[in-house]
Design a protein around this motif. Structure first.
Motif, PDB file in Angstrom:
ATOM      1  N   LEU A 208       0.821  -1.208   0.000  1.00 41.85           N
ATOM      2  CA  LEU A 208       0.000   0.000   0.000  1.00 41.85           C
ATOM      3  C   LEU A 208       0.858   1.262   0.000  1.00 41.85           C
ATOM      4  N   ASP A 209       1.992   1.203   0.708  1.00 42.53           N
ATOM      5  CA  ASP A 209       2.903   2.358   0.735  1.00 42.53           C
ATOM      6  C   ASP A 209       3.452   2.661  -0.646  1.00 42.53           C
ATOM      7  N   GLU A 210       3.568   1.608  -1.474  1.00 41.67           N
ATOM      8  CA  GLU A 210       4.130   1.774  -2.809  1.00 41.67           C
ATOM      9  C   GLU A 210       3.064   2.053  -3.865  1.00 41.67           C
ATOM     10  N   GLN A 213      -1.645   6.703  -3.997  1.00 46.32           N
ATOM     11  CA  GLN A 213      -2.388   7.050  -2.792  1.00 46.32           C
ATOM     12  C   GLN A 213      -3.735   7.693  -3.112  1.00 46.32           C
ATOM     13  N   ASN A 214      -4.782   7.205  -2.449  1.00 39.48           N
ATOM     14  CA  ASN A 214      -6.101   7.829  -2.520  1.00 39.48           C
ATOM     15  C   ASN A 214      -6.804   7.566  -1.192  1.00 39.48           C
ATOM     16  N   GLU A 218      -5.451   5.024   1.829  1.00 40.14           N
ATOM     17  CA  GLU A 218      -5.110   5.637   3.113  1.00 40.14           C
ATOM     18  C   GLU A 218      -5.934   5.033   4.242  1.00 40.14           C
ATOM     19  N   SER A 219      -7.213   4.791   3.976  1.00 36.83           N
ATOM     20  CA  SER A 219      -8.085   4.177   4.980  1.00 36.83           C
ATOM     21  C   SER A 219      -7.592   2.773   5.324  1.00 36.83           C
ATOM     22  N   LYS A 220      -7.192   2.026   4.289  1.00 36.64           N
ATOM     23  CA  LYS A 220      -6.688   0.673   4.501  1.00 36.64           C
ATOM     24  C   LYS A 220      -5.367   0.711   5.273  1.00 36.64           C
TER      25      LYS A 220
END
Length: 236
Positions: A208-210, A213-214, A218-220
């Motif tokens: 997710l860091d890679e 971003q939306n 971000e929620s996850k």
């Protein structure tokens, strides 16, 4: 596995059925569990419920083979619709996901009249079962965790009572996720399960860091970070 020798997970379920209880085993498959506890004299009668035709027929055949048709009623239906209110004292549901078990209990709430014990064995998603129990006035009185054939299973035993009693002196979210009794016991199997889950969450968080971003990512990310924090505290 047969009616004489159950798998370890079903044996653990059987061990939590009260002596003399009238039993309904929901999702009974081959009816091994009800046949076993009737043969052992643990229960005087049982209902084996199945929604799918194949397992329903297998249960009928097994009960006939064991010559237990006078003590075990095999019924086809969805969840708790196979029983009537007040007909049984104990309900077992084993070998399904926690969300499905919770759905079965929720849809069949009217059938729980007179039921004094639930013995539930979710394959995954035990937190969903614990949440349902809290929301519906059932008190978790015991939990077990075991490993069999490289899979980890949890058994949750509940009776009507004080739903929040086992969660006293702990973070409620952590207790629901990990299990209040299992969290206190900290067995080797418990440690193995949650260390593996923690590594999986860390892997997903890295992905997710890679990722682009939306709001969803971000929620996850925040959800995973919260779970990782709870896991780190739980496994100390």
């Amino acid at each position: 596995m047969n009616t004489e020798k159950l798998s370890d997970r079903l044996e653990a379920v059987a061990n939590n059925i009260p002596q003399g209880a009238r039993l309904a085993d929901i999702g009974s498959d081959h009816a091994y569990l009800p046949c076993h506890v009737v043969r052992k004299g643990i229960v005087p009668m049982a209902i084996a419920g199945e929604v799918a035709q194949g397992p329903f027929q297998s249960a009928i055949d097994q009960v006939k083979e064991e010559k237990l048709t006078d003590k075990i009623s095999v019924r086809k239906g969805d969840g708790l619709e196979v029983i009537e209110p007040g007909e049984v004292d104990c309900i077992t549901i084993a070998g399904m996901g926690g969300t499905l078990i919770s759905t079965i209990l929720e849809k069949g709430k009217s059938k729980l009249e007179g039921v004094s014990r639930l013995v539930l064995q979710p394959n995954v998603g035990s937190f969903a079962v614990r949440r349902w129990l809290i929301d519906n006035g059932w008190e978790l009185i015991k939990e077990e965790i075991l490993e069999e054939d490289r899979k980890i299973y949890e058994i949750l035993v509940a009776e009507k009572g004080e739903p929040l009693k086992p969660y006293q002196q702990m973070n409620l979210d952590s207790g629901i996720l990990f299990g209040p009794f299992l969290l206190k016991e900290q067995s080797a199997v418990f440690q193995d399960k949650w260390n593996a889950e923690k590594r999986n969450w860390e892997r997903i968080l890295k992905q997710l860091d890679e990722a682009v971003q939306n709001d969803d990512t971000e929620s996850k990310r925040q959800e995973l970070k919260a779970k990782l924090k709870m896991a780190e505290e739980a496994l100390q």
